[in-house]
Structures are given as C-alpha cells and as structure tokens.
Scaffold this motif. Structure first.
Motif: not given
Lengths: 495, 289
Positions: B107-108, A431-434, B98, B100-105
């Motif tokens: 990233f999905d 999941r994002a960031g984790d 990075e 993008i990887r950290a943002d849930p929206e």
C-alpha cells in the motif's frame, strides 16, 4: 600588547634604521619566518604540559572505541555522530537533528568557559590544551627523538645534504605523516562505527567520504603541527587577537621580574651579586620558547603562556643559587607590588570574572533544564495545500493532513490522537486495510523513529463558521508517558 | 604615443611605456601563484579534452577516451532504480487491488509511486492532489461519475471515458436545447427543478413545472430523485458537488448543449502495475469507496 611596527621593520632590515621612503618601500610586505628550534626542558610546567598532552590525546584517540549498549538495531558506539542516520549519540544521550541547538549551547558554553578561564588564568588554553599546541608538542617530541635537540637540529639544517641528513629528514616526515594519518583516521571514527571503519580503511572498502576526510585531516595535521606551528597562533588564529579583551592587570600571565632581573649580564661564579640583576643573560628562556620570543621584552602577542621559560629559568636560578621564579606566572599588578616590596595579592572576584561566571551558570542551567524537560514524543502536522479542502456530497468539508510522530524513546509506542477546535470533526487515517473512523484514533510509532500518517478530518457544513478555524492535534502516549500538541488550522470555503 | 619601456624609480617595476598627461602605468607582473594556477588549468583542460567528448567533427564528435555521456549515466541510474523497485512491482502485478490495499508494504509503495505517476499524467487536468477543476472531476471527494470502488476506478483509468477504446466508459447526454428537444422556457424550468433537488431554494412554481419535464427527459439516466447512475456516468444532481458549476446559468448551459467530457484510455500508455498503483493512490485521496 602593542605590536611595535618600527622595530619589526628594523628587524627585517637587519636593524638598519629606516631613513628614507625608498628603503621603506623595499621592505617586504610579509616578513620571512625565522625558524624556531625549541630546546628540550624539564620542570613543573613541562610536566603539567606532558600530563595534559597525554590526557587530551588519549581522550581523542580512545573515545571512539568506547562501547555503549543501546539495545538491538542501535549503534553501540558511546560517542557517535551518525550523519546518514541523523542522530548524535553521547553515552546515554541521543540527540535528534532538530535538537541541534544543544550543539549551539555547547559552543556558547565552551566560549564563555574560555572567557572565564582566560580572565582568571590567562592563556592556559593556548599553552596547554589547544589542539594546535598539543599536536605541535607531539611533533616536536618526535623531531627531537630523530634529529636531536636544538643545537643538533640547527647544525643539521646548516649541513649540506648527505645520506644521514636525508635519512633523518625522511624518517621525521614519515613519522609525522603516520601521526597525522592517525589523527585524521581517529576523526573519522567519531562519525562512523570505529571498528568497522578501521577494518574498511585498510581493506580499501571505506567510502570516498571516509578517505577524503582522513586525507584532509592528515594534510592539515601534518602542515599545521609540522610546518606552520607558531605561525598558526601568531597569524591564523583569531583567539590571541581578541582575548586581550578578557585579560586585565589581575589575570595570570607569564612575567619577567624586571625589577630584580636587571641589569642583566654574565656572572662569574663567586663574584658578588650586588648592584646587578639576577638575570645572567643565558638566553635559556629564549631557547626553549616554542614561539621563539624573548619573554624579558614584556607582554607579547606571540606568547602562548605555556610557562616553559619558567622551567628553563628556574633550573638556571637553582644552579647559580639565586631565588626561583625570576620568570613566573603572575599578574601585572603583583609585579608592580613586588617591585615596590609589597606582598602579592590575587583578586579572583572582579566584575568581569563575576559576569563570566554568572553567564556560565545561566547557560548551564538553561541547557540542563532544556535537556531534562526535552519531550520524548513530538508531533508535527503538515496541512495539505492541494486541494486546500474538499467539499463532500453532503456539503461537509474535509481537510487532509500529514502527521509525523517523533518517538524518541527506545521502545515502540502507541498514542491516542484527539482533536479540539472544530466541533464534531471526524478523523480518518489512511493506511493499509484500515479506514475506520473509530474513536479513539490510535497511532503507533516504532522505537527511536518517525512515523508518518495521512489523516483526513471531516466536519459537517454547519460546524464550520469561518474560512479558517484553529485546530489542535493532541497526541497522548497510551501508557501515560508524555504527550505532544500541534496547532494547525482547518480551512473551509469563503464565507 | 611613445612606447619606451622604462623602470619606475620608486618601485623598480617596469612601466607600460605609455604616458597620459604625465601619468605612467606600472607593468606589474601577475602574482606567480596566480600564473601557475592558470597554467595548471590549461594542462587540466587538455586532460578533459582527451578524456571527455570535446571536438565536433563534420557529422559527429570526438567522444573522448572514456566515452562519457550524461544520458547513458542517467539511463544507468534509472535502471538501477528500476532494479530496486522490481520486486515490489512484481508483487503489485501479482496481487489484486484488495490485496494491495490490505498489505501495508504494498500500500505504501503504491501510494508513493502513484503520487508521482499522478503528478506526471493526471494532474494536468485533475489538478495536484486530485483537486479537480471545472469540467475535470475532483477525485478527492466522495462523488464518483463512474463509481468509486477500486475496480471501478481501475477500469476508468485503464479504458478512459468516451474515447475509441473498446471498453471505454461511454454515454452521451442529448443537447436538449441545441437539438430542439426542449424550449428555452422548459429548460429554465428543468434547471429550477434540478436546483431544488439539492435544496437550493428558487422559483418554486418553475421547479414544479420542471419536475414533470425532468421525469420525462432526465430521470431515465439521472434517476427520479436525481440520485445519478454510475453505470451511465450520469452525475448525481441531488448533492452539493457540481462538475460544470451549480448556478442556474451553468445548469441551463449544460442542459442546452450537454457536456460529455472525455478522458484517455491509460492502458494504452501505462502498464498494468502502474495503473494499479494509480488506482490505489486515487482511491486513497479520500473519496474511495
């Protein structure tokens, strides 16, 4: 209740005897409908019928407008089948799509209840509560208001077309169509927010689906209650055909007391009643019958058991001073007993009623238990198929899974995920960031929704002993409110 | 054959007038409702002829009054979809990998989009889900030829491997056997040594002989202990992952003829946001560093 084919053929040929084959062949395959002009009647059963009609129609039209607070972001309609949202709401109950078996249970419940009621009381469903009966009754009421009672209607239909006839006919069909549109409209409200849909329908903003179903149910209501009427019960509905299997000689049916009614005939006031029956052959029972039959002919398929003929006959009996209930709800056995002068006895407990009651109780219990034990959280796990498994550089084996958490409560929840079956297995949630593999694995799901997670399970090479190892995912609510399990497998290379 | 039309006595229906061995056929008319439905379909078809593309002409066709074209409808649908995605794509374009990887929206969105793009462009070689195949690296494992962090993956996707792109990943393993650098016996010894690096027991003497040859010929790229080098795309030889097969025959083949796999530079075909989404997706396949 056998259908007498020969007599029907005779009827169709104007009572001429069927003598030759040629004549028989010219009998049409389908008998023409003889239009029924039911007469207005008052009495006990008519009153019951009005009450049930009012209750049924009120429930149907008003229920979509009831509100039920479910909190913000949730629909506030008490009864709603939300197709796009994939939920069905019934007051405090919320049904998810995979719980559709409750609907199957309700349908079975309805069927068995019908069996029980029919074996006890006969065709009361047909005569009082069936939508076909209720709406036909309503349409007949409107018809009577506009065109008058039986005789006036029959006269009107025989008249040549005139302005007043046309006006009456147009008014009747317009009124029917308005009721039909209201019926179709109310149906739609069960599937969408009623106040919004109501406004949208009239401002032309509702969806094509809404208009389609309003149109569909307007058409069917208008045709079935306005035009088809008793033909629906006689020809279209399967229920009259097989409910004979539920009826027996102990079931209540509308009966004519032949033993005291016959020989029938006109009676002059003041003359003796000796040596003749109570039936004065006034044909009121035929005039009020919504299916146009003569109940004095005995049990008939067409009889919907509404009891209006009883009301009509009792009114006449009162006038001529004879005992009431020449036509009455009674059992066939009681009729024979009364004919012999024995007292009537009702037998409610019979093998079939006991069986239906037990069946009903069982289904109610099963459904109630299933409903009360219904979990508030469920989990389903879908194992990756491409790739089946991944070999890592240190020889460890990794499997990918898609985990779906169904949170059926009205609050956001967090869960801990634990795995059993594969020793020293590590879990990674993508999941994002984790990407940490911290223990315990905590997953969350928003109120009343499904959360989806990608999960990787890695096991060291030495821990995997078979090509396929059972793996159990266990999800526990962190506040101790329920848990869910899913049995999957962990795949590795061939051994 | 006589064709005298007559009426059948029993039914009163006309006969076809034909008689076969004394058997006559009734000329029963079609049911009226059926006939009227049939006429209605004819009327309907005239409407369709006028409204929709119908008649071909010599060089083109009559497009109908509405000018309907299923491709135009598809194009409209695609455009509508692109409009829905546009705000996300814009944000993806502006954000670093990075971020993008950290943002849930984001990233999905990137993973969902990347999955489709991967299936369309990459799965032909790398397999569904990045499972890989012989000669085509598995992208779901933790072994990377050219590096497995976000930026390294993006660079490999954008510029490819051993192609004409200016920034292409480039290196070449010599053909030790085919070009006569090593003799077949020496190659067999090196292969034994390479096998021993990942703990596969074999001919110990041969492996010892191969160790010196490895240090002389291979270690400059693959490392003294066979740990590999992502700068040169030199595979790690000390792990359990083999791109071209980990049995002795395959290793001998690799040393003799070398392999030097290639990959297109996708920046020449896909836009920046698409490559970023692909990067996020591949990184999330499980092996990303």
């Amino acid at each position: 209740m056998p259908l007498d084919v020969t007599s029907r053929l005779q009827e169709a040929e104007g009572n001429a005897p069927v003598s030759t084959r040629v004549q028989k062949a010219s009998v049409p395959l389908y008998a023409n409908r003889i239009k029924v002009y039911p007469k207005a009647v008052t009495g006990k059963f008519r009153t019951i019928k009005w009450v049930i009609l009012t209750v049924c129609l009120s429930v149907y039209y008003l229920v979509p407008w009831l509100r039920w607070d479910r909190g913000p972001g949730q629909p506030d309609q008490a009864v709603l089948i939300d197709m796009p949202g994939r939920r069905a709401y019934f007051f405090a109950i919320e049904i998810w799509p995979h719980e559709i078996y409750f609907l199957a249970g309700l349908l079975i419940l309805g069927a068995v209840s019908l069996f029980l009621v029919t074996s006890l009381l006969g065709r009361v469903w047909c005569g009082y509560a069936c939508p076909q009966t209720v709406w036909t009754d309503l349409f007949m009421l409107v018809e009577r208001w506009i065109e008058g009672d039986r005789n006036a209607r029959m006269k009107l239909d025989q008249q040549p077309l005139s302005w007043s006839k046309a006006a009456k006919k147009v008014a009747k069909h317009a009124a029917w169509l308005v009721i039909a549109a209201g019926t179709g409209g109310a149906w739609v409200f069960y599937f969408t927010d009623a106040p919004t849909a109501f406004a949208n329908i009239f401002t032309g903003q509702a969806s094509v689906t809404v208009y389609f179903f309003v149109g569909l149910f307007t058409t069917t209501t208008y045709l079935l209650a306005g035009w088809a009427r008793e033909q629906v019960c006689t020809y279209m509905c399967p229920w009259p055909r097989f409910q004979a299997a539920m009826l027996d000689e102990h079931s209540l049916v509308v009966t004519y007391e032949k033993w005291r009614g016959e020989p029938r005939g006109k009676h002059k006031a003041g003359t003796s009643w000796d040596g003749r029956g109570d039936c004065i052959d006034c044909r009121q029972c035929v005039a009020v019958c919504p299916t146009g039959i003569d109940i004095r002919d005995g049990q008939q398929l067409e009889c919907i058991g509404c009891g209006l003929c009883i009301d009509a006959c009792n009114a006449v009996m009162e006038k001529i001073g004879r005992p009431q209930d020449l036509i009455r709800f009674d059992t066939l056995l009681n009729q024979q007993a009364r004919a012999r002068g024995e007292p009537a006895r009702y037998k409610l407990l019979r093998p079939r009623t006991i069986l239906y009651a037990l069946l009903l109780a069982t289904i109610v219990t099963v459904m109630l238990v299933a409903f009360l034990l219904r979990p508030t959280v469920e989990v389903s796990v879908l194992r990756d198929r491409a790739p089946l498994f991944v070999t890592l550089s240190d020889g460890a084996i990794r499997n990918g899974y898609t985990l779906k958490i169904l949170n059926k409560t009205n609050a956001d929840r967090t869960y801990t995920l634990s795995l059993t079956g594969v020793p020293s297995a590590k879990v990674n949630v993508i999941r994002a960031g984790d990407e940490s593999a911290d223990e315990p694995v905590v997953l969350s799901a928003k109120a009343d929704s499904v959360a989806t997670y990608r999960i990787y399970v890695t096991a060291p090479a030495h821990a995997i002993e078979a090509e396929s190892t059972p793996l159990v995912f266990t999800l526990r609510d962190r506040d101790g409110k329920g848990s869910a399990e899913y049995h999957s497998v962990f795949l590795g290379p061939e051994r | 054959m006589p064709t005298k039309v007559e009426k059948d006595q029993i039914t009163g229906t006309r006969t076809t007038g034909h008689e076969w061995d004394g058997i006559k056929e009734l000329d029963t008319p079609l049911p009226k409702w059926w006939l009227y439905v049939f006429y209605a379909t004819i009327v309907w078809s005239l409407g369709v002829f006028i409204l929709y593309p119908s008649l071909p002409t010599l060089s083109t066709y009559f497009p109908g009054i509405t000018g309907y074209w299923s491709r135009a409808e598809l194009a409209e649908n695609l455009k509508a979809q692109q409009e829905i995605r546009a705000p996300f794509v814009k944000r993806i374009q502006a954000a670093s990998l990075e971020e993008i990887r950290a943002d849930p929206e984001l990233f999905d969105f990137a993973v969902a989009g990347g999955r489709v793009i991967f299936a369309e462009n990459c799965a032909a070689c790398h397999g569904a889900g990045g499972a890989g195949a012989k000669g085509f690296p598995n992208l779901a494992d933790d072994d990377w030829l050219w590096g497995g962090d976000l930026e390294a993956i993006r660079h490999t996707i954008a510029h490819g491997v051993r192609n004409a792109n200016a920034e292409s990943r480039n290196s070449a393993m010599p053909r030790f056997g085919a070009d006569g650098i090593l003799t077949p016996a020496q190659i067999a010894d090196v292969a034994e040594y390479v096998l021993s690096l990942s703990g596969t027991a074999g001919d110990r003497e041969a492996a010892e002989r191969g160790a010196a040859l490895f240090s002389e010929n291979c270690a400059s790229c693959h490392g003294e202990a066979g740990e590999g080098n992502v700068e040169l795309g030199a595979p790690r030889l000390s792990d359990k992952i083999w791109l071209y097969g980990g049995d002795k025959a395959s290793i001998v083949q690799t040393i003799t003829y070398s392999r030097n796999g290639t990959m297109p530079a996708w920046s020449e075909r896909l836009d920046e946001a698409t490559i970023k989404m692909l990067t996020i997706y591949v990184h999330a396949l499980g092996g990303g560093k």
